[in-house]
Motif scaffolding. Structure first.
Motif, PDB file in Angstrom:
ATOM      1  N   CYS A  27       0.833  -1.216   0.000  1.00  0.00           N
ATOM      2  CA  CYS A  27       0.000   0.000   0.000  1.00  0.00           C
ATOM      3  C   CYS A  27       0.863   1.259   0.000  1.00  0.00           C
ATOM      4  O   CYS A  27       0.591   2.210  -0.738  1.00  0.00           O
ATOM      5  CB  CYS A  27      -0.918   0.008   1.218  1.00  0.00           C
ATOM      6  SG  CYS A  27      -2.156  -1.300   1.218  1.00  0.00           S
ATOM      7  N   VAL A  30       2.554   1.935  -3.622  1.00  0.00           N
ATOM      8  CA  VAL A  30       1.717   2.461  -4.706  1.00  0.00           C
ATOM      9  C   VAL A  30       1.274   3.889  -4.430  1.00  0.00           C
ATOM     10  O   VAL A  30       1.239   4.736  -5.329  1.00  0.00           O
ATOM     11  CB  VAL A  30       0.497   1.551  -4.969  1.00  0.00           C
ATOM     12  CG1 VAL A  30       0.929   0.181  -5.439  1.00  0.00           C
ATOM     13  CG2 VAL A  30      -0.397   1.432  -3.759  1.00  0.00           C
ATOM     14  N   LEU A 147      -5.816  -1.307  -2.094  1.00  0.00           N
ATOM     15  CA  LEU A 147      -5.301  -1.750  -3.388  1.00  0.00           C
ATOM     16  C   LEU A 147      -6.409  -1.879  -4.431  1.00  0.00           C
ATOM     17  O   LEU A 147      -6.211  -1.533  -5.606  1.00  0.00           O
ATOM     18  CB  LEU A 147      -4.562  -3.077  -3.230  1.00  0.00           C
ATOM     19  CG  LEU A 147      -3.288  -3.010  -2.371  1.00  0.00           C
ATOM     20  CD1 LEU A 147      -2.722  -4.405  -2.143  1.00  0.00           C
ATOM     21  CD2 LEU A 147      -2.241  -2.111  -3.020  1.00  0.00           C
TER      22      LEU A 147
END
Length: 272
Positions: A27, A30, A147
């Motif tokens: 997490c 990204v 996500l």
């Protein structure tokens, strides 16, 4: 080496720590790329301090820490973006005010209660090896939410990350997707506080993205390498902490720092 891994992962606590840390790493990686590109990289630091303040107050009042911390951090993320975009106080100044103010409130709350408990210390500095089964599953659930939402709105987030003005001109709801990014960041911060601690979680957001940007040029490659770096550095830090008997959060940060220095040097060589 194989014996070491077999010994480590024969312990249930190491398995739980690995799962929770992997979720946080994915997490953070990204979202870190987007936040660094938008120059919001320090938002993680500000929100982690807000989270610590909320945890301290919840602990002092005898309330469930996570039930209080999650909504407080999410609301703070929304307010931070809205005030930064519309008010006279911008970016770094606003983050500094919020983070130091929340930290001060947390310290006062602790001092007025029974003092700094071991649970509060674990959220302040991280205590991944005390990860419980419920902590692990909470990490999995929150990580899946982050996500999946990021994947669903990937193109929109990409647009507002690279050129917010152009995205607004083409009719995109820029504020909506900035709020989504803030929401996902808030979830990741709360998710990572048990693993890395509120003092160190922002490093997990910043370092992998900065390292990948030293050698990669395209957004896609930066994202892929940031994910790889984040996961590898986490496991290197976890193994190092087990072998050397040092704090896991700090070990992961040092691993990320050394990786950044290697990628920085590699970037210089490639440009030469």
């Amino acid at each position: 080496m194989l014996e070491l891994f077999r010994e480590m992962f024969s312990l249930k606590v190491m398995v739980r720590a690995s799962v929770a840390g992997l979720m946080v790493s994915l997490c953070a990686a990204v979202l870190g790329v987007c936040l660094v590109l938008k120059r919001y990289s320090m938002i993680g630091d500000g929100l982690s301090h807000v989270g610590f303040g909320a945890l301290a107050i919840a602990s002092a009042l005898g309330l469930a820490p996570m039930a209080i911390t999650l909504p407080v951090v999410v609301i703070s993320a929304f307010l931070l973006l809205r005030l930064s975009g519309r008010g006279k106080l911008k970016g770094d100044a606003l983050i500094a005010m919020i983070s130091t103010g929340a930290l001060a409130v947390g310290v006062i709350a602790i001092s007025l209660s029974d003092g700094t408990t071991s649970d509060i210390k674990s959220y302040l500095f991280g205590s991944i090896l005390t990860t419980t089964k419920s902590d692990m599953w909470l990490s999995v659930v929150l990580a899946v939410i982050v996500l999946v939402l990021f994947a669903v709105f990937y193109r929109k987030i990409f647009a507002v990350t690279f050129d917010e003005t152009f995205a607004r001109a083409t009719g995109e709801k820029v504020e909506r997707y900035n709020m989504l990014l803030a929401f996902l960041t808030a979830l990741t911060i709360v998710l990572g506080m048990r693993v890395m601690g509120s003092m160190l979680i922002s490093s997990l957001i910043v370092f992998p993205a900065l390292s990948a940007m030293r050698v990669c040029k395209s957004y896609k490659n930066v994202m892929i390498w940031a994910l790889i770096i984040s996961v590898v550095c986490f496991f290197v830090g976890l193994c190092s902490s087990y072998i050397l008997e040092i704090p896991t959060g700090a070990s992961v940060v040092v691993s990320n720092l050394l990786t950044f220095l290697i990628f920085y040097a590699a970037g210089k060589i490639l440009k030469a």
